[in-house]
Design an enzyme around this catalytic site. Sequence first.
Site, PDB file in Angstrom:
ATOM      1  CG  HIS A   7      -2.187   0.771   1.023  1.00 54.26           C
ATOM      2  ND1 HIS A   7      -2.353   1.679  -0.004  1.00 54.26           N
ATOM      3  CD2 HIS A   7      -3.367   0.771   1.710  1.00 54.26           C
ATOM      4  CE1 HIS A   7      -3.551   2.209   0.054  1.00 54.26           C
ATOM      5  NE2 HIS A   7      -4.197   1.678   1.092  1.00 54.26           N
ATOM      6  CG  ASP A  64      -3.462   4.522  -3.619  1.00 55.19           C
ATOM      7  OD1 ASP A  64      -2.797   4.362  -2.574  1.00 55.19           O
ATOM      8  OD2 ASP A  64      -3.437   5.561  -4.308  1.00 55.19           O
TER       9      ASP A  64
END
Length: 654
Positions: free
Chosen positions: A624, A628
């Site tokens: 992450h 995304d």
Amino acid sequence: MAQDIEMPALGESVTEGTVSRWLKKVGDQVAVDEPLLEVSTDKVDSEVPSPIAGVITEILVEEDETVDVGTVVCRVGEAGEAPSAAPAAPAAPAVPAAPPASPAASPVPQTPAASSAPAGGGQAVEMPALGESVTEGTVSRWLKKVGDKVEVDEPLLEVSTDKVDSEVPSPIAGVVTEILVQEDETVDVGTVLCRVGDGVAAPAETSAPAAPEAPAAPAAPAVPAAPPAPSLPENPAELPGAGIPSSIKREGDHHVVQWAYPQVHTGYPGTMTAQGQVVPPSDNAPAAPAAPAAPAAPAAPKAAETPAAPKPPAAPPAPAAPKAPAAPTPPAAPAAKPAEKPQAAKQVSGGYVTPIVRKLAREKGVDISSLKGSGVGGRIRREDVLAAAQKPQAAPAAAPEVPAAALPPIQPAQERGKTEKLSRMRQTIAKHMMNSLASTAQLTTVVEVDVTRIANLRARAKDSFAQREGTKLSFLPFFVKAAVEALKAHPKINSRVNDETNEVTYFDHENVGIAVDSDKGLMVPVIKNCGDLTIAAIARKINELAAKVRDGSISIDEMSGGTFSITNTGSRGALFDTPVINYPEEAILGLGTIVRRPMVVKDSEGNDTIAVRSLVYLALSYDHRLIDGADAARYLTTVKKRLEEGDFSAEVGL
């Protein structure tokens, strides 16, 4: 004309190598593919074989020197080109140096001779060097105990270091006479672990004094195997096979030891002659030491001068016992010894069999003694075992009986209630997984995919595909194909973050790692440039790499260079999981099991209807820090559309 032997390229991005050890010297004869030297890099240790048969005429790079890839390290030419190998001859006189030790032992050192008797006059087996910079090893488990018989190359014990686990084979056939290092003890490289003898050295020791006492000439030649026994403990470093060279071959996250025994013209016990036969231990005793036995005769009169001398005459019955009582079972054991040695020679008539090949033969149910090796000097290779294993595959015709039988009850595992150490492979996997979780911000996104069209397509094409391509068609190649096509459109998924420079690299190639379950643990071989391959090529590559992982022949190059990974936990029935990223990659795709269940679909007129469909979950774990959730969802959606479209007919030959 001599041929140059260059430093090979031992892996991707490797530009130099270090000569760890020379296995041959100037003037030595070498056969095609026979190892010349060991080299090491920061990624792998390996042997460099000779491309031709001939004689080493020149060595240009000494041990511990580091040179660039392509540098000439030695030259191999014809015998006439070699510098005089006369210096090698003095090695023979070095052997007669042993006789002085025997006269010295005759006056008083007979007591030391008695101390060597418990060791059975055996050959010392040392802790091998299991890798560069490895200085010690731990005895994990003894596979043999004192008194057990062993064959040439039969494993004696298992040892482990912080880099590799390995079996230590016996260099000769005989009996384990002494174990010097116990399980879980850690000792330095070169420490004597045990001794292997012929099991009859002690009686021979007592018969030695009988030789001068009884002039019977036949008794003296019957004992030539004994002379080496007292001299063996004098200088273990000069024992035949004492410094057996070994090299480490890294295979993924584990290492395998390759032993380089002398191949020809050495006369060492357990090694091969020029005719490809194995030298038994008793055959190794040189005729020369028999002569020094004569000097022992003068020593006997000295002993006779003492009043204690009359007692030794009791020894003559002992030598007579081995001859006459051939019928009783106790003496029959030594008589059986010569018969066992030819059997051992027959079992390994192809020379040294590596632990990997031996293990593969056990797994495949192949009798190594029945094989004829195709390697150098008749050496048995992995391909010979696999070829032999494929022949009796007609037997599965009897398999239909299995379904008729009831399922056996679940049996408790042997590990239940035990406490044991983690294997080296398990420790390596654990460190890698913890490093991945500590270095990335991981989470997982899951989608459901309807693969009914692919299931139908595969059902129609799998038989003709296997016949045409020579490999099975599973569901996995379809998923890999769709995944790599989507990587080209979503470069973040196929990238790498450099934490030191705060930069991200987007790769222009797709090197896909395929997680493979093996007995030693999970390994991830890599399909290079997977984005350029067809489904047929992907299927062949997957099956080939999986086979190499499971038989232990995978190379370090085939385990490195991945940019994205795929794990198929559905092959074991899991609906889906949250796989851990194969760091330093940025994402990994998990495939669940394919199930058939009813769901709402659109008919040809656009109406909702219920139909039985083939469904699967795809789970993408990603970092992450760079990717995304929307990026992950977009990538999975692209893969989903490609799979549900199912337009792979041309690639599977329909």
